[in-house]
Scaffold this active site. Structure first.
Site, PDB file in Angstrom:
ATOM      1  N   SER A  64       0.795  -1.240   0.000  1.00  0.00           N
ATOM      2  CA  SER A  64       0.000   0.000   0.000  1.00  0.00           C
ATOM      3  C   SER A  64       0.821   1.281   0.000  1.00  0.00           C
ATOM      4  CB  SER A  64      -0.950   0.019   1.195  1.00  0.00           C
ATOM      5  OG  SER A  64      -2.014  -0.855   0.954  1.00  0.00           O
ATOM      6  N   LYS A  67       0.411   3.434  -2.946  1.00  0.00           N
ATOM      7  CA  LYS A  67      -0.747   4.326  -3.096  1.00  0.00           C
ATOM      8  C   LYS A  67      -0.330   5.796  -3.076  1.00  0.00           C
ATOM      9  CE  LYS A  67      -3.781   0.793  -1.103  1.00  0.00           C
ATOM     10  NZ  LYS A  67      -4.436   0.274   0.102  1.00  0.00           N
ATOM     11  N   TYR A 191      -3.969  -2.221 -10.082  1.00  0.00           N
ATOM     12  CA  TYR A 191      -3.830  -2.118  -8.625  1.00  0.00           C
ATOM     13  C   TYR A 191      -2.924  -3.226  -8.047  1.00  0.00           C
ATOM     14  CZ  TYR A 191      -5.051  -2.278  -3.696  1.00  0.00           C
ATOM     15  OH  TYR A 191      -4.973  -2.318  -2.325  1.00  0.00           O
ATOM     16  N   TYR A 243      -4.537   3.651   8.071  1.00  0.00           N
ATOM     17  CA  TYR A 243      -5.894   3.113   8.242  1.00  0.00           C
ATOM     18  C   TYR A 243      -6.463   3.478   9.610  1.00  0.00           C
ATOM     19  CZ  TYR A 243      -3.514   0.587   4.630  1.00  0.00           C
ATOM     20  OH  TYR A 243      -2.751   0.293   3.555  1.00  0.00           O
ATOM     21  N   VAL A 261       1.116  -3.795   3.781  1.00  0.00           N
ATOM     22  CA  VAL A 261       1.081  -5.103   4.454  1.00  0.00           C
ATOM     23  C   VAL A 261       2.330  -5.957   4.195  1.00  0.00           C
ATOM     24  CG1 VAL A 261      -1.423  -5.378   4.787  1.00  0.00           C
ATOM     25  CG2 VAL A 261      -0.364  -6.133   2.639  1.00  0.00           C
TER      26      VAL A 261
HETATM   27  N1  GLN Z   1      -2.372  -5.327  -1.885  1.00  0.00           N
HETATM   28  C1  GLN Z   1      -2.904  -5.215  -0.571  1.00  0.00           C
HETATM   29  C2  GLN Z   1      -4.408  -5.386  -0.588  1.00  0.00           C
HETATM   30  O1  GLN Z   1      -5.039  -4.897  -1.460  1.00  0.00           O
HETATM   31  C3  GLN Z   1      -2.528  -3.885  -0.014  1.00  0.00           C
HETATM   32  C4  GLN Z   1      -3.060  -3.652   1.366  1.00  0.00           C
HETATM   33  C5  GLN Z   1      -2.102  -2.972   2.264  1.00  0.00           C
HETATM   34  O2  GLN Z   1      -0.906  -2.917   2.044  1.00  0.00           O
HETATM   35  N2  GLN Z   1      -2.622  -2.509   3.367  1.00  0.00           N
HETATM   36  O3  GLN Z   1      -4.985  -6.009   0.267  1.00  0.00           O
END
Ligand code: GLN
Length: 309
Positions: A64, A67, A191, A243, A261
């Site tokens: 993420s 992003k 994505y 988050y 993650v």
């Molecule tokens: N690729 C992961 C997902 O879509 C990214 C989520 C994350 O890093 N929090 O679940």
């Protein structure tokens, strides 16, 4: 700032007995294979120096954190009109929450939860085939990091493509509400590949430097975004980058940050530098457990918190 290396070394030494804490993400099978006992940290300062410790030269899945780069690209493409499709408020829910998206009629709370990031990928996809949009992102990340060796890990992208059921649900919801312009498979193709960007802490710290230096990478002199845009991306990272753990991260660390993650966190000390840390074990809300501890130690020892020293 010559004692910065000493600070990094001390953080590493103090955390060594704790390596392995937290839980590696296992909902993406390829990430479940990562050795949890790794730890790396790198700091790129606005004077162009990069300092690092531990496994800072081992590539990991930035997930993420991508992003932030995709949002930068999308804002460059459509400017402030992006905010008609995505909000700017902390979600207070999990990164892959579905309930809130339905209640709020397909408009994700912010660009850093999955739904918001999927809408942002849809924006970058416009006018492109998925492959080209992924290429655009990869070129952008190589440009901001000043490193042509950065790649996307196809195995991770494939692994998530096969198991990303929640993301498929989120994308379908948004498509149903008219907030995705392209077929769900195409948007998620972009994505999942952006999340599979593979970078080292050193590369990531350098890539984040434009956010610490008023939009211009001080190493290359490249102007990436305006100072105002850099400031605003930092504001979003501070309020939404972790988050439903964003408040806690601001409380303990006090820096704009974005987690993934894969166990990475990119943090920005405006006017000072960009910090990347990686430790694969996650806490309950999906943020790197020791990564956040390391950043808390760094902020305490340097006085870099945006809220004062
Ligand atoms: N690729 C992961 C997902 O879509 C990214 C989520 C994350 O890093 N929090 O679940």
């Amino acid at each position: 700032m010559s004692d910065l290396q000493a600070i990094l070394d001390s953080i590493h030494t103090e955390l060594l007995p704790r390596l392995g804490e937290g839980k590696v993400a296992d909902y993406i099978p390829e990430l479940a294979k990562v050795d949890p006992n790794q730890f790396g940290m790198a700091i790129a300062t606005v004077d162009g120096n990069v300092r690092s410790v531990g496994d800072a030269d081992i590539p990991f899945s930035i997930q993420s954190i991508s992003k932030v780069f995709m949002l930068t690209l999308a804002l460059g493409k459509v400017g402030e009109s992006l905010w008609k499709r995505v909000g700017r408020e902390p979600s207070g829910t999990a990164f892959n929450s579905i309930v809130q998206l339905e209640r709020e009629e397909g408009i994700p709370r912010n660009p850093f939860i999955n739904a918001g990031a999927i809408a942002v990928s849809d924006i970058v996809l416009s006018g492109h085939a998925p492959r080209e949009a992924i290429g655009e992102l990869l070129r952008f990340v190589r440009y901001v990091a000043d490193d042509e060796s950065i790649t996307i890990d196809d195995k991770v992208a494939r692994s998530e493509t096969q198991t990303g059921f929640r993301n498929i649900a989120l994308a379908n919801f948004m498509r149903a509400y008219g907030n995705l312009d392209h077929p769900v498979e195409h948007v998620l193709g972009v994505y999942f590949h952006q999340c599979a960007l593979s970078m080292t802490c050193e590369q990531l710290a350098k890539a984040g430097l434009y956010l610490a230096a008023r939009g211009t990478n001080p190493i290359t002199g490249h102007s990436v975004v305006s100072p105002k845009r850099a400031r605003r991306i930092n504001a979003l990272m501070l309020t939404c980058g972790h988050y439903d753990g964003s408040g806690d991260f601001a409380y303990h660390v006090g820096l704009p940050g974005k987690s993934g993650v894969g166990g990475g966190i990119l943090a920005v000390a405006p006017g000072i530098g960009s910090i990347a840390v990686w430790s694969p074990g996650l806490n309950k809300v999906g943020n790197s457990q020791l990564g956040a501890v390391a950043l808390e130690m760094l902020a305490a020892r340097t006085g870099w918190s945006v809220f004062g020293d």
